[in-house]
Design an enzyme around this catalytic site. Structure first.
Site, PDB file in Angstrom:
ATOM      1  N   THR A 102      15.893 -45.675 -32.231  1.00 19.04           N
ATOM      2  CA  THR A 102      15.441 -46.164 -33.578  1.00 19.04           C
ATOM      3  C   THR A 102      17.302 -44.777 -34.727  1.00 19.04           C
ATOM      4  O   THR A 102      17.816 -45.904 -35.302  1.00 19.04           O
ATOM      5  CB  THR A 102      14.745 -44.407 -34.057  1.00 19.04           C
ATOM      6  OG1 THR A 102      14.380 -43.946 -33.488  1.00 19.04           O
ATOM      7  CG2 THR A 102      13.229 -44.842 -34.040  1.00 19.04           C
ATOM      8  N   HIS A 159      20.788 -36.888 -29.275  1.00 15.74           N
ATOM      9  CA  HIS A 159      20.484 -35.337 -29.761  1.00 15.74           C
ATOM     10  C   HIS A 159      19.962 -34.811 -29.058  1.00 15.74           C
ATOM     11  O   HIS A 159      19.703 -35.251 -28.044  1.00 15.74           O
ATOM     12  CB  HIS A 159      20.093 -35.904 -31.664  1.00 15.74           C
ATOM     13  CG  HIS A 159      18.407 -35.786 -31.573  1.00 15.74           C
ATOM     14  ND1 HIS A 159      17.515 -35.232 -30.838  1.00 15.74           N
ATOM     15  CD2 HIS A 159      17.707 -36.839 -31.835  1.00 15.74           C
ATOM     16  CE1 HIS A 159      16.104 -35.762 -30.881  1.00 15.74           C
ATOM     17  NE2 HIS A 159      15.930 -36.357 -31.972  1.00 15.74           N
ATOM     18  N   HIS A 187      16.807 -34.705 -26.968  1.00 17.94           N
ATOM     19  CA  HIS A 187      16.986 -35.630 -25.871  1.00 17.94           C
ATOM     20  C   HIS A 187      16.949 -34.554 -25.104  1.00 17.94           C
ATOM     21  O   HIS A 187      17.157 -35.792 -23.917  1.00 17.94           O
ATOM     22  CB  HIS A 187      17.587 -36.941 -25.944  1.00 17.94           C
ATOM     23  CG  HIS A 187      16.928 -37.703 -27.015  1.00 17.94           C
ATOM     24  ND1 HIS A 187      17.835 -38.096 -28.528  1.00 17.94           N
ATOM     25  CD2 HIS A 187      16.040 -38.386 -27.403  1.00 17.94           C
ATOM     26  CE1 HIS A 187      16.616 -39.037 -28.636  1.00 17.94           C
ATOM     27  NE2 HIS A 187      15.988 -39.490 -28.775  1.00 17.94           N
ATOM     28  N   LYS A 230       3.289 -37.367 -34.878  1.00 18.99           N
ATOM     29  CA  LYS A 230       3.732 -37.785 -36.277  1.00 18.99           C
ATOM     30  C   LYS A 230       2.859 -38.053 -37.757  1.00 18.99           C
ATOM     31  O   LYS A 230       1.613 -38.592 -37.210  1.00 18.99           O
ATOM     32  CB  LYS A 230       4.669 -39.366 -36.445  1.00 18.99           C
ATOM     33  CG  LYS A 230       5.747 -39.511 -34.838  1.00 18.99           C
ATOM     34  CD  LYS A 230       7.062 -38.195 -35.097  1.00 18.99           C
ATOM     35  CE  LYS A 230       7.543 -38.736 -34.391  1.00 18.99           C
ATOM     36  NZ  LYS A 230       7.515 -38.921 -32.851  1.00 18.99           N
ATOM     37  N   ARG A 245       6.877 -44.674 -39.069  1.00 16.23           N
ATOM     38  CA  ARG A 245       8.383 -44.788 -38.940  1.00 16.23           C
ATOM     39  C   ARG A 245       9.076 -46.246 -39.414  1.00 16.23           C
ATOM     40  O   ARG A 245       7.995 -47.790 -39.824  1.00 16.23           O
ATOM     41  CB  ARG A 245       9.141 -44.915 -37.772  1.00 16.23           C
ATOM     42  CG  ARG A 245       9.261 -43.825 -37.127  1.00 16.23           C
ATOM     43  CD  ARG A 245       9.675 -43.893 -35.988  1.00 16.23           C
ATOM     44  NE  ARG A 245       9.529 -42.166 -34.988  1.00 16.23           N
ATOM     45  CZ  ARG A 245      10.216 -41.853 -33.330  1.00 16.23           C
ATOM     46  NH1 ARG A 245      10.854 -43.184 -33.347  1.00 16.23           N
ATOM     47  NH2 ARG A 245       9.665 -41.215 -33.438  1.00 16.23           N
ATOM     48  N   GLN A 284       3.357 -49.500 -24.620  1.00 17.76           N
ATOM     49  CA  GLN A 284       4.436 -48.113 -23.478  1.00 17.76           C
ATOM     50  C   GLN A 284       3.336 -48.095 -22.151  1.00 17.76           C
ATOM     51  O   GLN A 284       4.063 -47.925 -21.058  1.00 17.76           O
ATOM     52  CB  GLN A 284       4.499 -47.003 -23.949  1.00 17.76           C
ATOM     53  CG  GLN A 284       5.107 -46.203 -23.420  1.00 17.76           C
ATOM     54  CD  GLN A 284       4.939 -44.618 -23.993  1.00 17.76           C
ATOM     55  OE1 GLN A 284       4.916 -44.287 -25.067  1.00 17.76           O
ATOM     56  NE2 GLN A 284       5.078 -43.295 -23.033  1.00 17.76           N
ATOM     57  N   ASP A 302       4.135 -34.391 -25.352  1.00 17.72           N
ATOM     58  CA  ASP A 302       3.729 -35.422 -26.000  1.00 17.72           C
ATOM     59  C   ASP A 302       2.990 -36.405 -25.523  1.00 17.72           C
ATOM     60  O   ASP A 302       2.554 -37.495 -26.254  1.00 17.72           O
ATOM     61  CB  ASP A 302       4.740 -35.028 -27.825  1.00 17.72           C
ATOM     62  CG  ASP A 302       6.192 -35.928 -27.812  1.00 17.72           C
ATOM     63  OD1 ASP A 302       6.309 -35.363 -25.918  1.00 17.72           O
ATOM     64  OD2 ASP A 302       6.424 -36.480 -27.995  1.00 17.72           O
ATOM     65  N   LYS A 347      11.916 -25.204 -34.616  1.00 11.65           N
ATOM     66  CA  LYS A 347      12.448 -26.606 -33.804  1.00 11.65           C
ATOM     67  C   LYS A 347      13.413 -26.525 -33.506  1.00 11.65           C
ATOM     68  O   LYS A 347      14.462 -26.085 -34.324  1.00 11.65           O
ATOM     69  CB  LYS A 347      11.796 -28.083 -34.566  1.00 11.65           C
ATOM     70  CG  LYS A 347      12.454 -29.173 -34.140  1.00 11.65           C
ATOM     71  CD  LYS A 347      11.494 -30.270 -35.565  1.00 11.65           C
ATOM     72  CE  LYS A 347      11.274 -31.420 -34.157  1.00 11.65           C
ATOM     73  NZ  LYS A 347      10.629 -33.094 -34.532  1.00 11.65           N
ATOM     74  N   LYS A 361      17.269 -28.234 -34.573  1.00  7.75           N
ATOM     75  CA  LYS A 361      17.628 -28.599 -36.407  1.00  7.75           C
ATOM     76  C   LYS A 361      18.619 -27.326 -36.350  1.00  7.75           C
ATOM     77  O   LYS A 361      18.073 -26.619 -36.568  1.00  7.75           O
ATOM     78  CB  LYS A 361      16.696 -29.103 -36.964  1.00  7.75           C
ATOM     79  CG  LYS A 361      15.497 -30.279 -36.308  1.00  7.75           C
ATOM     80  CD  LYS A 361      15.807 -31.559 -36.890  1.00  7.75           C
ATOM     81  CE  LYS A 361      14.962 -32.732 -36.907  1.00  7.75           C
ATOM     82  NZ  LYS A 361      15.436 -33.626 -37.019  1.00  7.75           N
ATOM     83  N   THR A 362      19.177 -27.964 -37.379  1.00  7.65           N
ATOM     84  CA  THR A 362      20.193 -26.704 -38.410  1.00  7.65           C
ATOM     85  C   THR A 362      19.877 -27.264 -39.534  1.00  7.65           C
ATOM     86  O   THR A 362      19.208 -28.104 -40.129  1.00  7.65           O
ATOM     87  CB  THR A 362      21.671 -27.143 -38.225  1.00  7.65           C
ATOM     88  OG1 THR A 362      22.593 -28.464 -38.226  1.00  7.65           O
ATOM     89  CG2 THR A 362      21.903 -26.832 -35.929  1.00  7.65           C
TER      90      THR A 362
END
Length: 426
Positions: A38, A43, A46, A80, A84, A173, A194, A229, A232-233
Site C-alpha cells: 500500500t 517501515h 515490517h 482494522k 482502506r 489470501q 494477527d 504501538k 510510531k513516533t
C-alpha cells in the site's frame, strides 16, 4: 540452532501449527510471508517479518516474499476499524518494485535452492474473472467458517461494518497459500499473530481441495514496554526508505528506546548470537547511563537497513547536534539530507550577492535573519561569548561574513548559546 528454536529464544514465536517444527527439522522447506504494497516503502513495523525470513534462510530453508499486488487493491481488514482506500494498478506496480528493492538489502535473492524468491499474487489473480473466482475459489471455504474468524466478528460488531470486498480478503489470501503450495511447493506460511485466521484459511483450502497438509507459524506483535504501538513516533511511521526517514532519524529512533525495549529488541532486530547479547546486556546493567544496549541495537540495524557510511553520518550528525562534533560531514550530504538534519531548527535565507559583498555579523544575525530580534541583543551576546558561527566562537562585532564562510558552499550554521541552532542558507 533450528529455525523455531531461534525464534523461541529471541522472544518472537507466538503460534505454531502442530507438526511444523518436525517438518522443518527433517527437510529443507519453502515458506512465505506476505507484504502489503500500500506504500512505496516498508517501515520498521515490517522488520519482524523481514527478520523471520532472514532466520528462515539462515537455517537453510527457502524464503518466499509475497508482495500482494492483488490483495493490496483490497486491503487486509484484520482487526482494522475501517476500510482502506483502494490503489490503482500503476501505483501498486511502482510500490511492488520499490519493496522488492528494499527486501533485497536483507535477503539473498537468486535461483539457488536456498535463495529467496519474490512473487506477486497479482500474477495469478489478474486473469481471474469474477465468475471464475466465485466458482473455483468461493466454493473452497464455507461462509460459516469465514464468519467464525475473530477479525470478521469485530468488524461486524463495529460501527463501520464490513464490505463484501473486504470479506473476500481471506479467500484471496487463503488462495495465495493454496497456489504457492501447489505451484511452488511452499509448505509453510508465516506472519504476525494477527494473520493467524487468514493463514489457517489457506491451510484449510489445501486440506479440503487437495487433501494436502500445510503448516503455519506466527510471530508476536511487537509493542513497547509501556503498551504504545511499536514503530510510531510523533511525526509518523519510521520508514526504511532514507528519503522518508533519514538514516540519522532512523538511528535516533533505535537509540532513544527504553532499557526494557532495547533489551527485547536487540534479540528481535539483530542477528547477534545469544552469548553476545547476554554480554551486552550485562555491560549495560553495570553502567546504564552509557546506553550500551541501545547503541549496539541502533548501530546494527542502521547498518543493515542503510549502510556503514549512513551509520557513520548518523553518528557525526548526533555528535554535531548534541556534542562538539565537526561540521565536515555536511560536505557529503545533499541539500535534502542537510534539511533533514536541521528539521525543526529555524532556517533563514540570504542572497549570494550580499555574501559576495560581505555582511557585517550583526546585520547577518539581526537584519538579514532573525537569529536575534535586534542588533543590540546580538552585540551583547557576541561580546559575552555566546555566539558561534560554524562551530567557531565569534566575539568581534566588526567581523564580516562572506562566501568563504559557507559550509558545503551553501550553509552557515549560527549558534546562540549552547543548544540554539540556526541554519542560514545561501
Amino acid at each position: 540452532m533450528s529455525f523455531v528454536e531461534e525464534l523461541r529464544w529471541r522472544g518472537m514465536l507466538q503460534d505454531i501449527m502442530p507438526g511444523t517444527e518436525d517438518l522443518l527439522n527433517k527437510e529443507k522447506v519453502a515458506g512465505y510471508i506476505g507484504f502489503d504494497p500500500t506504500g512505496d516503502s516498508l517501515h520498521v513495523g515490517h522488520l519482524t517479518q523481514i527478520m523471520t525470513l532472514i532466520h528462515f534462510q539462515n537455517a537453510g530453508h527457502k524464503p518466499v516474499a509475497l508482495v500482494g499486488g492483488a490483495t493490496g487493491m483490497i486491503g487486509d481488514p484484520s482487526f482494522k476499524s475501517a476500510e482502506r482506500n483502494l490503489l490503482d494498478e500503476a501505483t501498486l506496480q511502482h510500490n511492488v518494485a520499490c519493496l522488492k528493492k528494499q527486501l533485497g538489502k536483507f535477503l539473498e535473492f537468486g535461483e539457488g535452492e536456498n535463495d529467496a524468491q519474490m512473487v506477486n499474487n497479482y500474477d495469478w489473480f489478474k486473469d481471474f474473472s469474477f465468475l471464475d473466482f466465485i466458482r473455483d475459489i468461493g466454493k473452497m471455504i464455507t461462509v460459516n467458517y469465514m464468519m467464525a474468524k475473530d477479525s470478521v466478528k469485530k468488524r461486524l460488531e463495529g460501527d463501520n461494518g464490513l464490505s463484501f470486498t473486504e470479506f473476500t480478503y481471506q479467500l484471496i489470501q487463503g488462495y495465495d497459500f493454496y497456489y504457492l503450495w501447489k505451484h511452488h511447493n511452499c509448505k509453510i506460511q508465516m506472519g504476525g499473530s494477527d494473520q493467524w485466521g487468514n493463514i489457517v484459511t489457506g491451510s484449510e483450502m489445501i486440506r479440503r481441495q487437495d487433501q494436502g497438509t500445510a503448516y503455519a507459524i506466527t510471530t508476536q506483535l511487537i509493542k513497547k514496554a509501556d503498551g504504545q504501538k511499536f514503530g510510531k513516533t510523533e511525526s509518523g511511521a519510521v520508514w526504511l526508505d532514507p528519503k522518508k526517514t533519514s538514516p540519522y532519524k532512523y538511528y535516533q529512533f533505535w537509540l532513544n528506546t527504553s532499557d526494557d525495549d532495547a533489551k527485547s529488541w536487540i534479540k528481535i532486530f539483530t542477528l547477534k548470537p545469544q552469548a553476545e547479547i547476554e554480554t551486552i546486556i550485562a555491560e549495560h546493567d553495570a553502567a546504564p547511563h552509557l546506553r550500551i544496549v541501545q547503541k549496539a541495537l541502533a548501530k546494527d540495524i542502521t547498518i543493515r537497513t542503510h549502510s556503514e557510511e549512513a551509520y557513520e553520518t548518523a553518528i557525526k550528525t548526533s555528535e554535531f547536534l548534541f556534542g562538539n562534533g565537526s561540521l565536515e560531514f555536511l560536505n557529503d550530504l545533499d541539500h535534502e539530507a542537510v534539511l533533514e538534519v536541521f528539521e525543526g531548527i529555524p532556517q533563514f535565507q540570504v542572497t549570494r550577492e550580499d555574501l559576495k559583498a560581505g555582511i557585517n555579523i550583526l546585520d547577518l544575525l539581526a537584519v538579514n535573519t532573525q537569529v536575534f530580534p535586534s542588533k543590540g541583543e546580538a552585540r551583547k551576546m557576541l561580546q559575552g561569548g555566546g555566539v558561534s558561527i560554524n562551530r567557531e566562537k565569534a566575539t568581534d562585532i566588526e567581523q564580516v561574513i562572506t562566501e568563504n564562510n559557507l559550509v558545503n558552499n551553501k550553509y552557515i550554521i549560527a549558534q546562540r548559546g549552547k543548544k540554539n541552532y540556526y541554519l542560514i542558507i545561501a
